[in-house]
Each structure stands twice: as structure tokens, then as C-alpha cells.
Motif scaffolding. Structure first.
Motif, PDB file in Angstrom:
ATOM      1  N   SER A  32       0.807  -1.220   0.000  1.00 46.67           N
ATOM      2  CA  SER A  32       0.000   0.000   0.000  1.00 46.67           C
ATOM      3  C   SER A  32       0.841   1.271   0.000  1.00 46.67           C
ATOM      4  O   SER A  32       0.371   2.315  -0.445  1.00 46.67           O
ATOM      5  N   GLY A  33       2.078   1.195   0.472  1.00 42.88           N
ATOM      6  CA  GLY A  33       2.942   2.380   0.447  1.00 42.88           C
ATOM      7  C   GLY A  33       3.357   2.755  -0.964  1.00 42.88           C
ATOM      8  O   GLY A  33       3.026   3.841  -1.457  1.00 42.88           O
ATOM      9  N   PRO A  34       4.063   1.868  -1.652  1.00 43.50           N
ATOM     10  CA  PRO A  34       4.505   2.205  -3.008  1.00 43.50           C
ATOM     11  C   PRO A  34       3.401   2.171  -4.067  1.00 43.50           C
ATOM     12  O   PRO A  34       3.533   2.785  -5.118  1.00 43.50           O
ATOM     13  N   LEU A  35       2.325   1.426  -3.817  1.00 42.57           N
ATOM     14  CA  LEU A  35       1.227   1.296  -4.787  1.00 42.57           C
ATOM     15  C   LEU A  35      -0.078   1.758  -4.145  1.00 42.57           C
ATOM     16  O   LEU A  35      -0.789   0.955  -3.546  1.00 42.57           O
ATOM     17  N   PRO A  36      -0.431   3.009  -4.276  1.00 37.63           N
ATOM     18  CA  PRO A  36      -1.614   3.520  -3.574  1.00 37.63           C
ATOM     19  C   PRO A  36      -2.943   2.904  -4.020  1.00 37.63           C
ATOM     20  O   PRO A  36      -3.928   3.022  -3.305  1.00 37.63           O
ATOM     21  N   LEU A  37      -2.999   2.249  -5.155  1.00 36.38           N
ATOM     22  CA  LEU A  37      -4.264   1.658  -5.614  1.00 36.38           C
ATOM     23  C   LEU A  37      -4.424   0.203  -5.208  1.00 36.38           C
ATOM     24  O   LEU A  37      -5.465  -0.405  -5.454  1.00 36.38           O
ATOM     25  N   VAL A  38      -3.385  -0.396  -4.604  1.00 35.17           N
ATOM     26  CA  VAL A  38      -3.409  -1.800  -4.188  1.00 35.17           C
ATOM     27  C   VAL A  38      -2.912  -1.861  -2.747  1.00 35.17           C
ATOM     28  O   VAL A  38      -1.976  -1.161  -2.392  1.00 35.17           O
ATOM     29  N   ASP A  39      -3.527  -2.720  -1.943  1.00 37.25           N
ATOM     30  CA  ASP A  39      -3.077  -2.884  -0.560  1.00 37.25           C
ATOM     31  C   ASP A  39      -2.144  -4.074  -0.387  1.00 37.25           C
ATOM     32  O   ASP A  39      -1.127  -3.988   0.282  1.00 37.25           O
ATOM     33  N   ILE A  40      -2.542  -5.225  -0.966  1.00 36.98           N
ATOM     34  CA  ILE A  40      -1.808  -6.467  -0.696  1.00 36.98           C
ATOM     35  C   ILE A  40      -1.578  -7.251  -1.974  1.00 36.98           C
ATOM     36  O   ILE A  40      -2.470  -7.372  -2.817  1.00 36.98           O
ATOM     37  N   PHE A  41      -0.372  -7.820  -2.093  1.00 36.03           N
ATOM     38  CA  PHE A  41      -0.055  -8.839  -3.090  1.00 36.03           C
ATOM     39  C   PHE A  41      -0.022 -10.164  -2.350  1.00 36.03           C
ATOM     40  O   PHE A  41       0.637 -10.281  -1.313  1.00 36.03           O
ATOM     41  N   LEU A  42      -0.714 -11.164  -2.880  1.00 39.23           N
ATOM     42  CA  LEU A  42      -0.597 -12.531  -2.378  1.00 39.23           C
ATOM     43  C   LEU A  42       0.130 -13.334  -3.443  1.00 39.23           C
ATOM     44  O   LEU A  42      -0.309 -13.380  -4.592  1.00 39.23           O
ATOM     45  N   LEU A  43       1.231 -13.954  -3.060  1.00 42.50           N
ATOM     46  CA  LEU A  43       2.022 -14.788  -3.957  1.00 42.50           C
ATOM     47  C   LEU A  43       1.828 -16.243  -3.554  1.00 42.50           C
ATOM     48  O   LEU A  43       1.949 -16.582  -2.369  1.00 42.50           O
ATOM     49  N   VAL A  44       1.515 -17.077  -4.538  1.00 40.26           N
ATOM     50  CA  VAL A  44       1.245 -18.497  -4.299  1.00 40.26           C
ATOM     51  C   VAL A  44       1.938 -19.300  -5.388  1.00 40.26           C
ATOM     52  O   VAL A  44       1.963 -18.877  -6.552  1.00 40.26           O
ATOM     53  N   SER A  45       2.466 -20.461  -5.033  1.00 35.52           N
ATOM     54  CA  SER A  45       3.072 -21.350  -6.025  1.00 35.52           C
ATOM     55  C   SER A  45       2.221 -22.587  -6.222  1.00 35.52           C
ATOM     56  O   SER A  45       1.629 -23.103  -5.273  1.00 35.52           O
ATOM     57  N   GLY A  46       2.210 -23.055  -7.478  1.00 34.27           N
ATOM     58  CA  GLY A  46       1.582 -24.321  -7.833  1.00 34.27           C
ATOM     59  C   GLY A  46       2.626 -25.229  -8.454  1.00 34.27           C
ATOM     60  O   GLY A  46       3.625 -24.764  -8.999  1.00 34.27           O
ATOM     61  N   ARG A  47       2.399 -26.529  -8.388  1.00 33.53           N
ATOM     62  CA  ARG A  47       3.393 -27.507  -8.851  1.00 33.53           C
ATOM     63  C   ARG A  47       3.458 -27.635 -10.372  1.00 33.53           C
ATOM     64  O   ARG A  47       4.492 -27.981 -10.922  1.00 33.53           O
ATOM     65  N   ASN A  48       2.349 -27.405 -11.046  1.00 32.65           N
ATOM     66  CA  ASN A  48       2.303 -27.541 -12.499  1.00 32.65           C
ATOM     67  C   ASN A  48       1.168 -26.659 -13.026  1.00 32.65           C
ATOM     68  O   ASN A  48       0.455 -26.034 -12.243  1.00 32.65           O
ATOM     69  N   GLU A  49       1.008 -26.610 -14.332  1.00 33.31           N
ATOM     70  CA  GLU A  49       0.003 -25.725 -14.925  1.00 33.31           C
ATOM     71  C   GLU A  49      -1.410 -26.057 -14.452  1.00 33.31           C
ATOM     72  O   GLU A  49      -2.208 -25.160 -14.172  1.00 33.31           O
ATOM     73  N   ARG A  50      -1.712 -27.320 -14.364  1.00 40.17           N
ATOM     74  CA  ARG A  50      -3.051 -27.727 -13.921  1.00 40.17           C
ATOM     75  C   ARG A  50      -3.317 -27.268 -12.488  1.00 40.17           C
ATOM     76  O   ARG A  50      -4.401 -26.780 -12.169  1.00 40.17           O
ATOM     77  N   ASN A  51      -2.313 -27.403 -11.625  1.00 41.50           N
ATOM     78  CA  ASN A  51      -2.436 -26.969 -10.243  1.00 41.50           C
ATOM     79  C   ASN A  51      -2.566 -25.455 -10.150  1.00 41.50           C
ATOM     80  O   ASN A  51      -3.383 -24.933  -9.386  1.00 41.50           O
ATOM     81  N   VAL A  52      -1.784 -24.725 -10.933  1.00 43.26           N
ATOM     82  CA  VAL A  52      -1.859 -23.257 -10.951  1.00 43.26           C
ATOM     83  C   VAL A  52      -3.270 -22.821 -11.346  1.00 43.26           C
ATOM     84  O   VAL A  52      -3.866 -21.951 -10.701  1.00 43.26           O
ATOM     85  N   ALA A  53      -3.817 -23.432 -12.395  1.00 47.16           N
ATOM     86  CA  ALA A  53      -5.169 -23.084 -12.850  1.00 47.16           C
ATOM     87  C   ALA A  53      -6.210 -23.402 -11.780  1.00 47.16           C
ATOM     88  O   ALA A  53      -7.127 -22.600 -11.529  1.00 47.16           O
ATOM     89  N   ALA A  54      -6.086 -24.550 -11.121  1.00 46.18           N
ATOM     90  CA  ALA A  54      -7.044 -24.937 -10.084  1.00 46.18           C
ATOM     91  C   ALA A  54      -6.986 -23.975  -8.898  1.00 46.18           C
ATOM     92  O   ALA A  54      -8.030 -23.596  -8.348  1.00 46.18           O
ATOM     93  N   ILE A  55      -5.792 -23.572  -8.506  1.00 48.34           N
ATOM     94  CA  ILE A  55      -5.634 -22.633  -7.401  1.00 48.34           C
ATOM     95  C   ILE A  55      -6.284 -21.297  -7.762  1.00 48.34           C
ATOM     96  O   ILE A  55      -7.063 -20.736  -6.988  1.00 48.34           O
ATOM     97  N   ALA A  56      -5.962 -20.790  -8.945  1.00 42.88           N
ATOM     98  CA  ALA A  56      -6.515 -19.502  -9.380  1.00 42.88           C
ATOM     99  C   ALA A  56      -8.031 -19.557  -9.469  1.00 42.88           C
ATOM    100  O   ALA A  56      -8.724 -18.632  -9.026  1.00 42.88           O
TER     101      ALA A  56
END
Length: 125
Positions: A32-56
Motif C-alpha cells: 500500500s505504500g509504493p502502490l496507492p491503488l493496491v493494498d496487498i499482493f498474495l504470492l502463491v506457487s503451484g506444482r504444475n500448470e493444472r495446479n496453478v489453474a485450479a488454485i486460481a
């Protein structure tokens, strides 16, 4: 500036959704300090493309069900780095290789970490 209470609530909901689909290495940053229009970034990892899509998909579904409006979604087709923009919360779901390559944690290293709670909230009886 610090992240708003509503952004933190969205974060916890998104984190639980990511965890339910096998999301790994969840890191939340208060941008929120450097980006006044956004408060939080959430970073998440998935094991493969299928997992990434399911998480999203799970994160998006849970936030929409809770009444939050998605402003933008990118990368779903390739499912190597999916970005979900919910205004105060932006979720980055990465394939492990992309997360290492782009290193958003290094880029935003000066931003405070926001604690992520994976336990479901207690319900009143």
C-alpha cells in the motif's frame, strides 16, 4: 500506509482457497505504500500448470461468492503465472519456475509481510 481491514479479510479468504487446492509457499506483502491503488499482493506457487489453474479458479470463485468484484484476470490460458486483480488485493499464482525467475519477493523486499491465517474463522453458535 497500511493495508485496509477489508483487504486483509480478502487475503485470508484467498489464502484458504489457495491452500485448499494445494497452493504452496504463500507470501502476502503490504504494497500500500509504493502502490496507492493496491493494498496487498498474495504470492502463491503451484506444482504444475493444472495446479496453478485450479488454485486460481478456487481463489476467484471464493472471492466472487463473498461479493468481491474481480477487476482483471490474466494468464489463465497458459497457467504459468495467473494474475487476479480484486482491487485492494492482487493475487499472483505462479508455476514454481516462473516464481523463481520473476522474483517478486526480491522486487518488493522492502514491503512488510502480512500474516496469512489458513485456519477457517470460528463461527458463532
Amino acid at each position: 500506509m497500511t493495508a485496509s481491514a477489508s483487504a486483509v479479510d480478502m487475503l485470508q479468504l484467498a489464502a484458504r482457497a489457495a491452500d485448499a487446492k494445494g497452493g504452496e509457499d504463500l507470501v502476502a506483502l503490504d504494497v500500500s505504500g509504493p502502490l496507492p491503488l493496491v493494498d496487498i499482493f498474495l504470492l502463491v506457487s503451484g506444482r504444475n500448470e493444472r495446479n496453478v489453474a485450479a488454485i486460481a479458479d478456487e481463489i476467484e470463485e471464493r472471492l466472487l461468492e463473498a461479493g468481491h468484484k474481480r477487476l482483471r484476470r490474466e494468464g489463465r490460458q497458459e497457467a504459468r503465472w495467473v494474475l487476479l486483480d480484486f482491487g485492494d488485493l492482487v493475487v499472483h499464482v505462479f508455476h514454481d519456475e516462473e516464481r523463481t525467475y520473476y522474483g517478486l519477493e526480491r522486487l518488493w523486499k522492502d514491503c512488510p509481510v502480512v500474516p496469512v491465517t489458513l485456519d477457517a474463522p470460528a463461527t458463532a453458535e
